[in-house]
Design a protein around this motif. Structure first.
Motif, PDB file in Angstrom:
ATOM      1  N   LYS A   1       0.828  -1.201   0.000  1.00 13.14           N
ATOM      2  CA  LYS A   1       0.000   0.000   0.000  1.00 13.14           C
ATOM      3  C   LYS A   1       0.867   1.258   0.000  1.00 13.14           C
ATOM      4  O   LYS A   1       0.563   2.236  -0.683  1.00 13.14           O
ATOM      5  CB  LYS A   1      -0.912  -0.023   1.228  1.00 13.14           C
ATOM      6  CG  LYS A   1      -2.093   0.878   1.167  1.00 13.14           C
ATOM      7  CD  LYS A   1      -2.996   0.608   2.374  1.00 13.14           C
ATOM      8  CE  LYS A   1      -4.247   1.420   2.285  1.00 13.14           C
ATOM      9  NZ  LYS A   1      -5.111   1.218   3.446  1.00 13.14           N
ATOM     10  N   ALA A   2       1.964   1.231   0.769  1.00 12.92           N
ATOM     11  CA  ALA A   2       2.864   2.384   0.838  1.00 12.92           C
ATOM     12  C   ALA A   2       3.556   2.628  -0.503  1.00 12.92           C
ATOM     13  O   ALA A   2       3.834   3.770  -0.855  1.00 12.92           O
ATOM     14  CB  ALA A   2       3.904   2.170   1.925  1.00 12.92           C
TER      15      ALA A   2
ATOM     16  N   GLU B   1       0.658   5.774   6.800  1.00 11.89           N
ATOM     17  CA  GLU B   1       1.763   6.484   7.446  1.00 11.89           C
ATOM     18  C   GLU B   1       3.017   5.608   7.433  1.00 11.89           C
ATOM     19  O   GLU B   1       2.940   4.389   7.601  1.00 11.89           O
ATOM     20  CB  GLU B   1       1.396   6.818   8.893  1.00 11.89           C
ATOM     21  CG  GLU B   1       0.217   7.749   9.042  1.00 11.89           C
ATOM     22  CD  GLU B   1       0.550   9.168   8.585  1.00 11.89           C
ATOM     23  OE1 GLU B   1       1.712   9.571   8.693  1.00 11.89           O
ATOM     24  OE2 GLU B   1      -0.387   9.857   8.125  1.00 11.89           O
TER      25      GLU B   1
ATOM     26  N   ASP C   1       0.291   3.573  -3.091  1.00  9.32           N
ATOM     27  CA  ASP C   1      -0.521   4.725  -2.682  1.00  9.32           C
ATOM     28  C   ASP C   1       0.061   5.304  -1.389  1.00  9.32           C
ATOM     29  O   ASP C   1      -0.480   5.097  -0.301  1.00  9.32           O
ATOM     30  CB  ASP C   1      -1.971   4.290  -2.479  1.00  9.32           C
ATOM     31  CG  ASP C   1      -2.905   5.466  -2.261  1.00  9.32           C
ATOM     32  OD1 ASP C   1      -2.500   6.618  -2.513  1.00  9.32           O
ATOM     33  OD2 ASP C   1      -4.052   5.217  -1.832  1.00  9.32           O
ATOM     34  N   PRO C   2       1.190   6.024  -1.506  1.00 15.43           N
ATOM     35  CA  PRO C   2       1.916   6.478  -0.316  1.00 15.43           C
ATOM     36  C   PRO C   2       1.114   7.373   0.621  1.00 15.43           C
ATOM     37  O   PRO C   2       1.389   7.405   1.820  1.00 15.43           O
ATOM     38  CB  PRO C   2       3.102   7.251  -0.878  1.00 15.43           C
ATOM     39  CG  PRO C   2       3.164   6.938  -2.317  1.00 15.43           C
ATOM     40  CD  PRO C   2       1.833   6.427  -2.740  1.00 15.43           C
ATOM     41  N   ASP C   3       0.139   8.090   0.111  1.00 15.02           N
ATOM     42  CA  ASP C   3      -0.631   8.985   0.969  1.00 15.02           C
ATOM     43  C   ASP C   3      -1.673   8.262   1.816  1.00 15.02           C
ATOM     44  O   ASP C   3      -2.255   8.852   2.721  1.00 15.02           O
ATOM     45  CB  ASP C   3      -1.326  10.056   0.125  1.00 15.02           C
ATOM     46  CG  ASP C   3      -0.326  10.977  -0.564  1.00 15.02           C
ATOM     47  OD1 ASP C   3       0.783  11.150  -0.007  1.00 15.02           O
ATOM     48  OD2 ASP C   3      -0.643  11.513  -1.637  1.00 15.02           O
ATOM     49  N   SER C   4      -1.909   6.994   1.552  1.00 16.14           N
ATOM     50  CA  SER C   4      -2.958   6.269   2.266  1.00 16.14           C
ATOM     51  C   SER C   4      -2.467   5.607   3.558  1.00 16.14           C
ATOM     52  O   SER C   4      -3.270   5.103   4.332  1.00 16.14           O
ATOM     53  CB  SER C   4      -3.567   5.199   1.356  1.00 16.14           C
ATOM     54  OG  SER C   4      -2.606   4.195   1.095  1.00 16.14           O
TER      55      SER C   4
END
Length: 86
Positions: A41-42, A50, A45-48
């Motif tokens: 996921k990072a 932390e 979609d890095p903004d989704s």
């Protein structure tokens, strides 16, 4: 179940060593899967997610796997000691 946490169902008791071992290995696999999912996921979609969540999940999975390996090595060593004729 995590280390130091209460069981999900307080009435749930593991009845055999094999069941306890199977449950523990399932927990290690779950931590590893969560780490992989957060890492993927990072990346995509890095903004989704932390960054600290990814690192914490990764370290939990790493620790659980190392602990499992240490316990397995100890069990094998103990078995060899017991079966070694002297």
């Amino acid at each position: 179940m995590q280390i130091g946490s209460a069981p999900k169902d307080p009435e749930h008791m593991t009845t055999t060593f094999a069941q306890a071992l199977n449950e523990a290995l399932g927990n290690v696999e779950g931590l590893s899967k969560k780490s992989e999912d957060l890492t993927t996921k990072a990346i995509y979609d890095p903004d989704s997610v932390e960054a600290h969540e990814v690192i914490i999940a990764s370290q939990k999975a790493r620790f659980a796997l190392n602990l499992t390996k240490t316990i397995a090595d100890g069990a094998v060593r103990t078995f060899r000691e017991l079966t070694n004729p002297r």
